[in-house]
Write an enzyme that holds these catalytic residues in place. Structure first.
Site, PDB file in Angstrom:
ATOM      1  N   CYS A   9       3.105  -9.842  57.718  1.00  0.00           N
ATOM      2  CA  CYS A   9       1.938  -8.966  57.773  1.00  0.00           C
ATOM      3  C   CYS A   9       1.634  -8.700  59.245  1.00  0.00           C
ATOM      4  O   CYS A   9       2.484  -8.960  60.102  1.00  0.00           O
ATOM      5  CB  CYS A   9       0.746  -9.535  57.000  1.00  0.00           C
ATOM      6  SG  CYS A   9      -0.042 -10.994  57.695  1.00  0.00           S
ATOM      7  N   ARG A  15      -2.448 -12.171  54.669  1.00  0.00           N
ATOM      8  CA  ARG A  15      -1.523 -11.800  53.596  1.00  0.00           C
ATOM      9  C   ARG A  15      -0.225 -12.587  53.596  1.00  0.00           C
ATOM     10  O   ARG A  15       0.187 -13.131  52.568  1.00  0.00           O
ATOM     11  CB  ARG A  15      -1.224 -10.295  53.655  1.00  0.00           C
ATOM     12  CG  ARG A  15      -2.461  -9.448  53.417  1.00  0.00           C
ATOM     13  CD  ARG A  15      -2.180  -7.980  53.633  1.00  0.00           C
ATOM     14  NE  ARG A  15      -2.010  -7.697  55.062  1.00  0.00           N
ATOM     15  CZ  ARG A  15      -1.623  -6.532  55.559  1.00  0.00           C
ATOM     16  NH1 ARG A  15      -1.340  -5.524  54.736  1.00  0.00           N
ATOM     17  NH2 ARG A  15      -1.518  -6.341  56.853  1.00  0.00           N
ATOM     18  N   ASP A 127      -4.917  -5.190  53.580  1.00  0.00           N
ATOM     19  CA  ASP A 127      -5.387  -6.195  54.528  1.00  0.00           C
ATOM     20  C   ASP A 127      -6.857  -6.504  54.230  1.00  0.00           C
ATOM     21  O   ASP A 127      -7.707  -5.619  54.318  1.00  0.00           O
ATOM     22  CB  ASP A 127      -5.240  -5.664  55.950  1.00  0.00           C
ATOM     23  CG  ASP A 127      -5.477  -6.728  57.007  1.00  0.00           C
ATOM     24  OD1 ASP A 127      -6.067  -7.779  56.682  1.00  0.00           O
ATOM     25  OD2 ASP A 127      -5.072  -6.495  58.164  1.00  0.00           O
TER      26      ASP A 127
END
Length: 156
Positions: A9, A15, A127
């Protein structure tokens, strides 16, 4: 030979460490630790050396996942060689990873996390950093679905 998976990420604090924890949980449940290993990284170095975001840790813990990884930056010099699957959380990350690849073999290792979802309802793992609790829960929902599909792919 072990299959190696890298989740990527942006900052490696929400994440990708969550994907690593969810995937590791599934690998362990199936007794496949000797065949599959995973790690996580970020394309940006904002949080190198830091643990996962406390909010993400809290939401993950409620589902039984411990986020133990420490943030690191993706290293194209070693990560493309070391990993069989390099999984970006959204289109921008996949594009960034593709830009870092220097061969067709490296490009062939790059996937988007939601490519492995069975539900098909999401095209990326959003996100959650600037949002509220719902965002962290949504990330975990998507990751649980995608990691199940990814595990089936990796097992062959």
């Amino acid at each position: 030979m072990k299959k190696r998976v890298l989740f990527v990420c942006l900052g490696n604090i929400c994440r990708s460490p969550s994907a690593e924890a969810v995937f590791n949980g599934m690998v362990k449940m199936e007794g496949l630790e000797h065949l599959i290993e995973c790690d996580s990284a970020g394309t940006a170095g904002y949080h190198v050396g830091e643990p996962a975001d406390k909010r993400m840790q809290s939401h993950a813990m409620r589902r039984g996942y411990r986020l133990t990884s420490i943030a690191r930056k993706f290293d194209p010099g070693t990560d493309f060689d070391r990993f069989d699957y390099i999984i970006g959380m959204d289109d921008d990350l996949v594009n960034d990873l593709q830009d870092l690849a220097s061969s067709t073999d490296e490009l062939d290792k790059i996937f988007k996390m939601t490519d492995f979802c069975s539900s098909g309802g999401y095209h990326s793992v959003p996100d959650p950093y600037y949002g509220g609790s719902d965002g962290f829960e949504l990330v975990l929902d998507i990751l649980e679905d995608a990691c199940e599909g990814l595990l089936n792919e990796v097992k062959g």
